[in-house]
Write a protein that holds these residues in place. Structure first.
Motif, PDB file in Angstrom:
ATOM      1  N   GLY A   1      -0.483   4.905  -5.917  1.00  0.00           N
ATOM      2  CA  GLY A   1      -1.317   3.736  -6.167  1.00  0.00           C
ATOM      3  C   GLY A   1      -0.508   2.454  -6.184  1.00  0.00           C
ATOM      4  N   THR A   2      -1.220   1.356  -6.228  1.00  0.00           N
ATOM      5  CA  THR A   2      -0.607   0.039  -6.409  1.00  0.00           C
ATOM      6  C   THR A   2      -1.146  -0.528  -7.707  1.00  0.00           C
ATOM      7  OG1 THR A   2      -0.443  -0.347  -4.014  1.00  0.00           O
ATOM      8  CG2 THR A   2      -0.304  -2.271  -5.461  1.00  0.00           C
TER       9      THR A   2
ATOM     10  N   GLN B   1       0.852  -1.187   0.000  1.00  0.00           N
ATOM     11  CA  GLN B   1       0.000   0.000   0.000  1.00  0.00           C
ATOM     12  C   GLN B   1       0.888   1.237   0.000  1.00  0.00           C
ATOM     13  OE1 GLN B   1      -3.387   0.729  -0.144  1.00  0.00           O
ATOM     14  NE2 GLN B   1      -2.605   2.794  -0.241  1.00  0.00           N
ATOM     15  N   CYS B   2       0.553   2.199  -0.833  1.00  0.00           N
ATOM     16  CA  CYS B   2       1.362   3.420  -0.929  1.00  0.00           C
ATOM     17  C   CYS B   2       1.295   4.235   0.361  1.00  0.00           C
ATOM     18  CB  CYS B   2       0.861   4.264  -2.099  1.00  0.00           C
ATOM     19  SG  CYS B   2       1.885   5.701  -2.422  1.00  0.00           S
TER      20      CYS B   2
END
Length: 526
Positions: A105-106, A34-35
């Motif tokens: 984002g991922t 997760q960012c």
């Protein structure tokens, strides 16, 4: 609808194999998916920089890139280090692509088989992590194998993982390439699934898919001989499951297939299969070996067809299959040095080709044909020879970095070649890119191919010495074979639970059966 669940797992980078103009060390063993808002998590990849990442083992799935700033990159998946550094084949799945990554984002991409990932920054990127995504369908590992030889233990686990990664919504031939249901290739795959995971629903689903896709008189996968493997695989599944209701659903197709293939036997008893004829790839350009092998394969299929007909109480089909076995036994073409052909003639019961089968151990076999070679060795009682073949041939792939077994392999490839998990040193051959033939030339060669999983079922079946005397594995005799090992412990799945076979040298075997399974008296092991 598919009723079995897929498990998704994020796996961290285990090793940086190579880098250019950037440092990816912060990605090592980092599980963040997760960012984060904080820039102290960032790793800068300048435009033009690149990393080659190793996730430690072959996987089925894709990659997740956790980004702080957006930008473009190029991703290359590889089953070997050299594949990820080269120009991967794009058949069946995309292995080389350019992506636009989002900010904060991922981004997830890919459905293939791989171990290595190269990322090239086309524009400057600030990344927080790169992970592998493992996609595996949930299965119960009810089969097991462990013995006093660590090499055999590693080979069994590698073979199990090979077929495990080929279990998608159907049973595929390869995790990277040949993500299709190939009927002939299903024989070793189906047997390995049964040995490791029992009568999993993926088996009838895959058998039915090919049947429904092949209305008679068409032949499966457009390969004439592959329809014969459907009969053999049906018999293997019925032996393991005892599902007579399912078998009755196959009766009409089975009869039509037997009648069609009866017309491919001439007046001398010789097979006359029409194109496309196929045995295995090393035999592809050898008409003599192909004819010899197909002769054995037809007899093998009709022997198993007779077994299914007896279970169905279909006397007309039973007589047809038995008559065809007798006709085929009247023609025994020479196998020359081809071990696949020799093995199939033994399994078909038409000739004793043990001299050919046992000559030059490790030579003149393929990872697909090796399944039949091992089966024929067991039929001849050549268990120590089979164990040594497994140690030498399949073990050599592990020695060169394999974590799953390959579409094909030749011991001659080992001379002056490198490892698949390292960049090839100057002056040495690239074990992945420089070898292969036919459909598996160079980087197109699959390094996770289910048809190469034969040690999984063979070690479990052969050393446990179990012979099931009723379909569904409800009754058995057992004569475990140590074959020179000091001890072994084998779990053999049945629809009623797992049979446990344990033995130590000099002691009587211990056989534990689940409720509802009958064990007849067994002989002492070797």
């Amino acid at each position: 609808m598919n009723s079995f669940a897929c498990r998704k797992t994020y796996l961290p980078v285990r090793r940086i194999v190579w880098s250019s103009n950037c440092d990816g060390s912060r990605f090592l063993n980092k599980e963040q998916c997760q960012c984060s808002f904080h820039c102290d998590h960032d790793t800068l990849l300048p435009a033009g920089s690149a990393l080659l990442l190793d996730f430690g083992t072959e996987l089925a799935g894709g990659a997740a890139i956790v980004t702080r700033t957006g930008g473009r990159c190029r991703l290359r998946f590889g089953e070997s280090a050299s594949e990820a550094m080269g120009n991967p084949d794009q058949t069946h799945a995309i292995h080389d692509t350019e992506l636009l990554l989002p900010a904060f984002g991922t981004f997830e991409y890919g459905t293939t088989g791989f171990r290595f990932l190269r990322i090239d920054a086309i524009e400057e990127l600030k990344l927080q992590n790169i992970l592998a995504i493992s996609l595996e369908y949930s299965v119960d590992e009810c089969g097991s194998f462990e013995c006093s030889d660590p090499r055999l233990n590693q080979i069994w686990k590698t073979a199990r993982r090979t077929v495990r990664l080929c279990m998608g919504n159907y049973l595929f031939d390869g995790a990277k390439r040949d993500r299709l249901v190939w009927m002939g290739d299903l024989y070793p795959e189906l047997k390995s699934v049964i040995a490791a995971y029992g009568c999993h629903e993926i088996l009838p689903r895959s058998l039915d898919f090919v049947r429904d896709d092949t209305p008679l008189p068409a032949t499966m996968n457009n390969i004439t001989s592959y329809s014969l493997w459907w009969i053999i695989c049906q018999s293997e599944y019925f032996r393991a499951s005892g599902n007579l209701e399912y078998l009755r659903e196959q009766q009409s197709y089975l009869r039509g297939l037997a009648e069609q293939f009866t017309s491919y036997i001439d007046s001398t008893g010789a097979e006359q299969l029409p194109p496309r004829r196929f045995l295995d790839w090393p035999s592809n350009d050898d008409a003599v070996a192909m004819h010899a092998g197909l002769q054995g394969l037809m007899a093998f299929a009709f022997r198993r067809g007779a077994e299914l007909a007896a279970a169905l109480d279909d006397r007309q089909l039973l007589e047809l299959c038995r008559s065809n076995v007798a006709r085929l036994a009247g023609h025994r073409p020479a196998c020359e040095e081809n071990k696949t052909a020799a093995a199939l003639q033994i399994l078909g019961g038409i000739a004793d080709r043990s001299e050919t089968l046992l000559a030059s151990p490790g030579k003149n076999i393929s990872t697909f044909g090796g399944a039949f070679v091992l089966d024929a060795m067991a039929e001849l009682g050549k268990i120590p020879e089979g164990l040594q073949l497994i140690r030498t041939y399949w073990g050599a792939m592990i020695d060169r970095g394999a974590t799953t077994f390959w579409e094909d392999f030749n011991l001659d490839w080992l001379e002056n070649s490198g490892r698949i998990d390292e960049l090839t040193p100057p002056g040495m051959r690239d074990l992945h890119a420089d070898y292969g033939n036919y459909c598996y030339k160079g980087l197109r060669h699959s390094l996770c191919h289910g048809w190469a999983s034969a040690p999984c079922f063979w070690l479990s079946e052969t050393l446990s010495g179990i012979r099931f005397t009723r379909p569904g594995r409800s009754e058995l005799t057992a004569s475990p074979r140590l074959a020179g090992l000091e001890w072994m412990r084998i779990g053999v799945p049945t629809p009623r639970g797992t049979i446990l076979v344990e033995q130590e040298a000099g002691k009587a075997p211990e056989i534990t059966v689940p409720e509802g399974v009958r064990l007849a008296p067994q002989e002492a092991g070797s």
